[in-house]
Design a protein around this motif. Sequence first.
Motif, short mmCIF file in Angstrom:
data_model
loop_
_atom_site.label_atom_id
_atom_site.label_comp_id
_atom_site.label_asym_id
_atom_site.label_seq_id
_atom_site.Cartn_x
_atom_site.Cartn_y
_atom_site.Cartn_z
N LEU A 72 0.78 -1.26 -0.11
CA LEU A 72 -0.11 0.05 -0.06
C LEU A 72 0.79 1.21 0.09
O LEU A 72 0.46 2.34 -0.67
CB LEU A 72 -0.91 0.05 1.15
CG LEU A 72 -1.97 -1.12 1.45
CD1 LEU A 72 -3.05 -0.83 2.52
CD2 LEU A 72 -2.83 -1.43 0.18
N GLU A 73 1.93 1.16 0.63
CA GLU A 73 2.84 2.39 0.84
C GLU A 73 3.59 2.54 -0.52
O GLU A 73 3.85 3.75 -0.90
CB GLU A 73 3.95 2.20 1.87
CG GLU A 73 3.35 2.40 3.39
CD GLU A 73 2.31 3.46 3.62
OE1 GLU A 73 2.80 4.66 3.21
OE2 GLU A 73 1.30 3.50 4.22
N ALA A 74 3.79 1.46 -1.50
CA ALA A 74 4.64 1.72 -2.42
C ALA A 74 3.47 2.39 -3.57
O ALA A 74 3.79 2.90 -4.36
CB ALA A 74 5.12 0.41 -3.08
N VAL A 75 2.19 2.13 -3.60
CA VAL A 75 1.12 2.71 -4.34
C VAL A 75 0.98 4.04 -3.96
O VAL A 75 1.21 5.01 -4.95
CB VAL A 75 0.18 1.79 -4.12
CG1 VAL A 75 -1.07 2.38 -5.25
CG2 VAL A 75 0.20 0.45 -4.73
N PHE A 76 0.82 4.25 -2.68
CA PHE A 76 0.58 5.84 -2.36
C PHE A 76 1.58 5.92 -1.18
O PHE A 76 1.10 5.69 -0.06
CB PHE A 76 -0.66 5.95 -2.03
CG PHE A 76 -1.72 6.68 -3.20
CD1 PHE A 76 -1.37 7.64 -3.75
CD2 PHE A 76 -2.34 5.53 -3.79
CE1 PHE A 76 -2.28 8.33 -4.91
CE2 PHE A 76 -3.27 5.90 -4.89
CZ PHE A 76 -3.21 7.20 -5.48
N GLY A 213 -9.62 8.98 -1.87
CA GLY A 213 -9.97 7.42 -2.24
C GLY A 213 -9.32 6.11 -1.18
O GLY A 213 -8.80 6.81 -0.33
N VAL A 214 -9.31 5.32 -1.77
CA VAL A 214 -8.91 4.09 -0.87
C VAL A 214 -8.07 3.29 -1.86
O VAL A 214 -8.35 2.98 -2.94
CB VAL A 214 -10.04 3.27 -0.32
CG1 VAL A 214 -9.47 2.08 0.34
CG2 VAL A 214 -10.92 4.19 0.58
N VAL A 215 -6.78 2.90 -1.25
CA VAL A 215 -5.83 1.79 -1.74
C VAL A 215 -6.05 0.54 -1.15
O VAL A 215 -6.01 0.64 0.06
CB VAL A 215 -4.41 2.61 -1.95
CG1 VAL A 215 -3.99 2.86 -0.59
CG2 VAL A 215 -3.65 1.51 -2.76
N ALA A 216 -5.82 -0.48 -1.87
CA ALA A 216 -6.04 -1.76 -1.27
C ALA A 216 -5.17 -2.87 -2.03
O ALA A 216 -4.95 -2.69 -3.11
CB ALA A 216 -7.52 -2.25 -1.18
N THR A 217 -4.92 -4.20 -1.32
CA THR A 217 -4.51 -5.11 -1.83
C THR A 217 -5.10 -6.18 -1.15
O THR A 217 -5.13 -6.36 0.05
CB THR A 217 -2.86 -5.10 -1.54
OG1 THR A 217 -2.21 -6.35 -2.16
CG2 THR A 217 -2.47 -5.35 0.12
N ASP A 218 -5.09 -7.40 -2.10
CA ASP A 218 -5.66 -8.78 -1.68
C ASP A 218 -4.74 -9.68 -1.34
O ASP A 218 -3.28 -9.88 -1.80
CB ASP A 218 -6.54 -9.34 -2.79
CG ASP A 218 -7.88 -8.57 -3.00
OD1 ASP A 218 -8.23 -7.65 -2.29
OD2 ASP A 218 -8.58 -8.73 -4.05
N ILE A 219 -4.93 -10.53 -0.12
CA ILE A 219 -4.02 -11.69 0.16
C ILE A 219 -4.84 -12.99 0.16
O ILE A 219 -5.83 -13.18 0.89
CB ILE A 219 -3.25 -11.46 1.27
CG1 ILE A 219 -2.42 -10.12 1.43
CG2 ILE A 219 -2.56 -12.64 1.92
CD1 ILE A 219 -2.04 -9.85 2.84
#
Length: 589
Positions: A72-76, A213-219
């Motif tokens: 998430l930190e790499a995206v934003f 907005g919202v940034v997310a990642t699936d695991i």
Amino acid sequence: MSQPARSALSLRQVLIVPYVALVLLLAIVIGALSYVAGSRAVATVSDHLLIETVGRIGQAVDRHVVGSGAVLEAVFPNGMPAPASIGSDLANLRTRLWIATSLHIDPNNYAYYGNRAGQFIGLWRNSLDDGELRLKLKGDEPRTFFNFQGINGELHEASRETKVYDPRVRPWYKAGESAKLHTWTAVYIDYRHGGLVATRARRVLNAAGEFEGVVATDISLKGLNDFVSTLALSKNGIAFIVEPNGDLIASSASANIARQPDGSNKRLAAADSGHPLLAATYSEVRDTLASLKQAQLPQTRTFTGPGGQTIHAAFDRVKDDAGLEWITVVAVPASDFMQGVTANVVRTGLVGGIAALLAVVLGLRILGWVTGDLRRLSKSARAIGDGDLESPVDVHRNDEIGQLARTFETMQERLRTDRLTGLANREAFMRRLDGRVGRHRRAADIGPFAVLFVDLNHFKQVNDRLGHDAGDKVLTEIAERLREAVRASDFVARYAGDEFVVLLDRVESREQAERVRAHIEHVLAQPLRSVDPTPLGEQALGGAVGMAIFPDDGDEAESLMRFADHEMYTRKFGARGETPWADYHATPR
């Protein structure tokens, strides 16, 4: 005058009967003490082994989810404002999404962002080189999927959804919107592959400091379920991970998802798993956890399970700063530990009785021999219970006590050994390294030594192109090469995945250690023998080797590992002309 009553027993009987009775009583007492000592030994060892195992599960959970925050930190990155429109910063967003999904491609191969205008951008990594960009720049239009190769590859439209996907109504968006920091969504069943998934999300602000907005990642949680399923427990032992509400995340004893009559999938709770021991253990753990604080964990419990069995269990609570809270549990019936102890105690009593009839001295020697082994077993068990997995059991028998001793030794060895390569595992290596540092401090061995951190190059391509079975063969071959490349006094271990570590027990100088490192890099660069390397093309496997010298580069085990790990990444990315991700590998993984 009446005469005293005469004894009906002869003198021989008067002398023998009490003595034989005493010996028989002694045999009974020794048998009882032996049983108690064996039970205590089993309890001590079982508690230690169960806590070790539940700790390994907790470490697996941590390794599985820890990379999501970095994604998430790499995206934003923290403090970077979100654009008002995805289209105005599309190229940069696409680049950062590619970088983010490169950090931990397994399991974090999907990262995405949605804003309050209903726009969406997501990047799904099919492999190291292939990506799928999912994009919508208008809130009322469906998403378009594009295929591309490489970080800046040309986009090729693959498909377009028929329904309008609105990120603003999705659970991950709502969770990120309402939380000030990172947050986890509830675990859910992914409709694409039918497996369990957890999503980590974080709100993103615009240049004015307002929510944008919202940034997310699936695991995917399949890896955790696979890990728990392959744990080396006893014949009837179980291990599982469960949410506080009782829903299963992973289990070695039952499925975590059930197919419904209508064809849909439903998550299973521990109570509905159909496995009596699992359900009973969760019930015991749930009632106990309510009264425990995090600092009091991990804990062990002994309780009466299904069928009146005595069950030994250990459990812990895994938490992080984003709100994740899972419970890890291991349970083993006491009968799996005890094995032949009870039968052996009965046999000891019979031997004592026979010894009393045949020869008291011989009987006492036999009893002394038996109880001596039990005492040694109990002493060794206490040492193991105190954390000394290197302590020898030192019992050499072919009966049930010997079988129990060998079971303990096998369990010790499994805790120290990597199952695939046969090398020592990470925990065993860190204990050996701590011991080596301690030996230096006690002035028992003041000579310097070195730690080498080995990371294989392009190993992901071996799995992708040749399959995971081939990857396992390659890891086994590399382990054998490393064993043969160092001295008998050096210590080689598998650290994690395609990472290995070597303790050079004694080096005369940094130059000598450099020669060893160069030799290992040469050995790793040789063509593979265990698999056909043709599908890999001209790209050799090889590996980067980081090095730390004690005490110049660190005077603690952790600092040595950190230094060697950092140097390895410097060499690895330096050889490619890239900048190492030092921020993400500042501490040992």
